[in-house]
Structure formats: C-alpha cells, structure tokens
Design a protein around this motif. Structure first.
Motif, short mmCIF file in Angstrom:
data_model
loop_
_atom_site.label_atom_id
_atom_site.label_comp_id
_atom_site.label_asym_id
_atom_site.label_seq_id
_atom_site.Cartn_x
_atom_site.Cartn_y
_atom_site.Cartn_z
N ALA A 111 -7.75 -0.29 -9.81
CA ALA A 111 -7.42 0.47 -10.35
C ALA A 111 -7.05 1.31 -10.22
O ALA A 111 -6.34 2.16 -10.35
N ALA A 112 -7.16 2.39 -8.99
CA ALA A 112 -6.96 3.15 -8.30
C ALA A 112 -5.87 2.89 -7.75
O ALA A 112 -4.33 3.75 -8.01
N GLN A 113 -5.67 2.12 -7.77
CA GLN A 113 -3.76 1.68 -7.14
C GLN A 113 -3.07 1.94 -8.54
O GLN A 113 -2.50 2.86 -8.38
N GLY A 114 -3.85 1.63 -9.24
CA GLY A 114 -2.15 1.88 -10.77
C GLY A 114 -2.65 2.97 -11.04
O GLY A 114 -1.30 3.01 -12.10
N THR A 115 -3.17 3.67 -10.96
CA THR A 115 -3.63 4.72 -11.04
C THR A 115 -2.64 6.40 -10.67
O THR A 115 -2.82 7.64 -10.17
N ARG A 116 -2.55 6.12 -9.34
CA ARG A 116 -1.69 6.34 -8.09
C ARG A 116 -2.90 6.97 -7.45
O ARG A 116 -2.72 8.55 -7.23
N SER A 117 -3.91 7.26 -7.37
CA SER A 117 -5.80 7.78 -6.79
C SER A 117 -5.65 8.09 -5.48
O SER A 117 -6.73 7.31 -5.19
N GLN A 118 -5.03 8.76 -4.82
CA GLN A 118 -5.15 8.62 -3.67
C GLN A 118 -7.06 8.84 -3.18
O GLN A 118 -7.34 8.37 -2.40
N HIS A 119 -8.02 9.79 -3.79
CA HIS A 119 -8.32 10.15 -4.22
C HIS A 119 -9.56 8.63 -4.15
O HIS A 119 -10.30 8.19 -3.37
N VAL A 132 -5.75 -5.04 1.99
CA VAL A 132 -5.84 -5.00 0.81
C VAL A 132 -5.22 -4.26 0.13
O VAL A 132 -4.78 -3.99 -0.77
N ALA A 133 -5.44 -3.00 0.68
CA ALA A 133 -4.93 -1.55 0.23
C ALA A 133 -3.61 -2.24 0.91
O ALA A 133 -2.82 -0.92 0.12
N ARG A 134 -2.61 -2.70 1.47
CA ARG A 134 -1.22 -2.65 2.04
C ARG A 134 -0.76 -4.10 0.92
O ARG A 134 0.52 -3.17 0.60
N ASP A 135 -1.31 -4.89 0.85
CA ASP A 135 -0.51 -5.11 -0.60
C ASP A 135 -1.96 -6.87 -0.67
O ASP A 135 -1.48 -7.50 0.07
N PHE A 136 -2.50 -6.56 -2.25
CA PHE A 136 -3.50 -7.44 -2.26
C PHE A 136 -3.26 -9.05 -2.02
O PHE A 136 -3.56 -9.69 -1.88
N ARG A 173 -6.83 4.79 6.84
CA ARG A 173 -6.74 6.11 6.42
C ARG A 173 -4.97 5.64 5.71
O ARG A 173 -4.75 5.84 4.93
N ASP A 174 -4.58 5.32 6.56
CA ASP A 174 -3.05 5.68 6.29
C ASP A 174 -2.05 4.52 5.12
O ASP A 174 -1.57 3.90 4.52
N ALA A 175 -3.25 3.14 5.91
CA ALA A 175 -2.55 2.07 4.56
C ALA A 175 -3.31 3.05 2.99
O ALA A 175 -2.75 2.23 1.70
N LEU A 176 -4.48 3.42 3.10
CA LEU A 176 -4.92 3.99 1.76
C LEU A 176 -4.06 5.06 0.91
O LEU A 176 -4.83 5.28 -0.37
N LEU A 177 -3.52 5.63 1.97
CA LEU A 177 -2.96 6.44 1.71
C LEU A 177 -1.12 6.60 1.44
O LEU A 177 -0.17 7.14 1.23
N ALA A 178 -0.11 5.16 2.22
CA ALA A 178 0.62 4.33 1.89
C ALA A 178 1.50 5.07 0.17
O ALA A 178 0.43 4.90 -0.84
N PRO A 179 2.37 5.60 -0.26
CA PRO A 179 2.80 5.78 -1.65
C PRO A 179 2.33 4.54 -2.51
O PRO A 179 2.83 3.42 -2.04
#
Length: 189
Positions: A70-78, A99-103, A182-188
């Motif tokens: 859901a956070a990916q869908g809302t583009r929420s880095q937070h 999962v963060a890179r591609d679930f 961190r980098d995976a979670l912050l990826a565009p």
C-alpha cells in the motif's frame, strides 16, 4: 518540511508525551510523522487501536506485506522506510529488501503476491476495483475476514501515508537500516 509546529520531546506533556515516549522506546528517537500526527492525540490513539485490531487477526507478517504494498501504491517513502524496518521483526533483511525491490520476484507465495497486488491496487485505483479482485483472494484461500482485514490494512495505510504527505512531513531514514535495504526502500516508486 512541515509547517506544523510540534513540541520538542522534552517539552511534550500528557498524551503527546506518552506517544513520544513510545517512539523513543521503539525507535530510539521520536519520528517526525509521530510528532505531527500526535498533534491530535485522540486521533493518533484511535489510529493505533485500528492497527492493533487489524494485526490481531491478520498477523504481523501479512500486515507488514500489505502495508509495504500500500505504501508503494501511495509512493510513501515515509511508510516504506518505517514498515521496512518493522518487517525485520518477522523477515530477515535480505527478504525485506527483495520485497522492496519487487515483491513479484521475492520468493513469496502466490497468495502473498496476490495480497500485495490487491493492496497496491487499493492505493492506486480503488474506484475501478470489482468483486473479481476480492474473488482472486478467496480463490487463493483467504477467508472473508482476512479479505476484509487486508482491505482495512491497505486503506489504513492510505489514510496515514496521505496525511503525512499532505502535511509535508520530512522523510526520515531509520538509522539502524542497512545501506542496501535503505536504498531498496527509497528506490523510485
């Protein structure tokens, strides 16, 4: 940066001080999103109660997977950062990073991937969803209660993510995340 002027932790009192203290215990600091959302401590406590009610039935792992989607869908880095960190309680760092890179390619079960696709869709295009979306989850063995809880978890993440985005809360990287995670979670997104 948010325009909301929040009390510093040492100046907080009452419910706000209690909310800050929980972050201090759990994170080692008071997150900016907590400071802003605790401005209305009654709503913040209601939010926490909703999350606890969902997790009690859905389980931590499923809740965190749904939340990350859901956070990916809302583009929420937070929320990706915060829940990437929380996921470490139920998954190892390499699995969370995958999962963060591609679930879709993270070694998850078919049911978990479908659950995450459903949660992401709630966050990107809920208005066009039909019973076919829910039926897919049922076909994969989810009960009606689990389907409702998955939906509630994704919708709750939308509420929180969109509120902190709208209020201009700064994105903070938890200091205990490894660089690769961190980098995976912050990826565009």
């Amino acid at each position: 940066m948010t325009i909301i002027q929040t009390p510093d932790p040492e100046d907080a009192t009452g419910d706000v001080a209690e909310i800050y203290a929980k972050d201090q215990r759990d994170l080692g600091y008071v997150a900016e999103y907590t400071r802003v959302m605790a401005f209305n401590p009654e709503a913040y406590r209601a939010w926490e109660q909703l999350v606890r009610a969902i997790i009690a039935q859905l389980g931590v792992r499923r809740f965190e997977l749904v939340t990350l989607a859901a956070a990916q869908g809302t583009r929420s880095q937070h929320c990706r950062l915060a829940h990437g960190r929380k996921s470490l309680a139920v998954m190892d760092a390499d699995d969370v990073e995958a999962v963060a890179r591609d679930f879709h390619d993270a070694g998850l079960s078919e049911a978990e991937v479908a659950m995450m696709e459903y949660a992401e869709r709630i966050s990107t295009d809920a208005a066009s969803m039909t019973e076919a979306d829910s039926l897919r989850l049922r076909e994969l063995g989810f009960t009606d209660r689990e389907i409702v809880d998955i939906t509630l978890a994704a919708a709750a993440r939308n509420y929180f993510s969109r509120a902190i985005q709208a209020l201009g809360v700064a994105v903070e990287v938890p200091p205990d995340l490894g660089d690769s995670l961190r980098d995976a979670l912050l990826a565009p997104l």
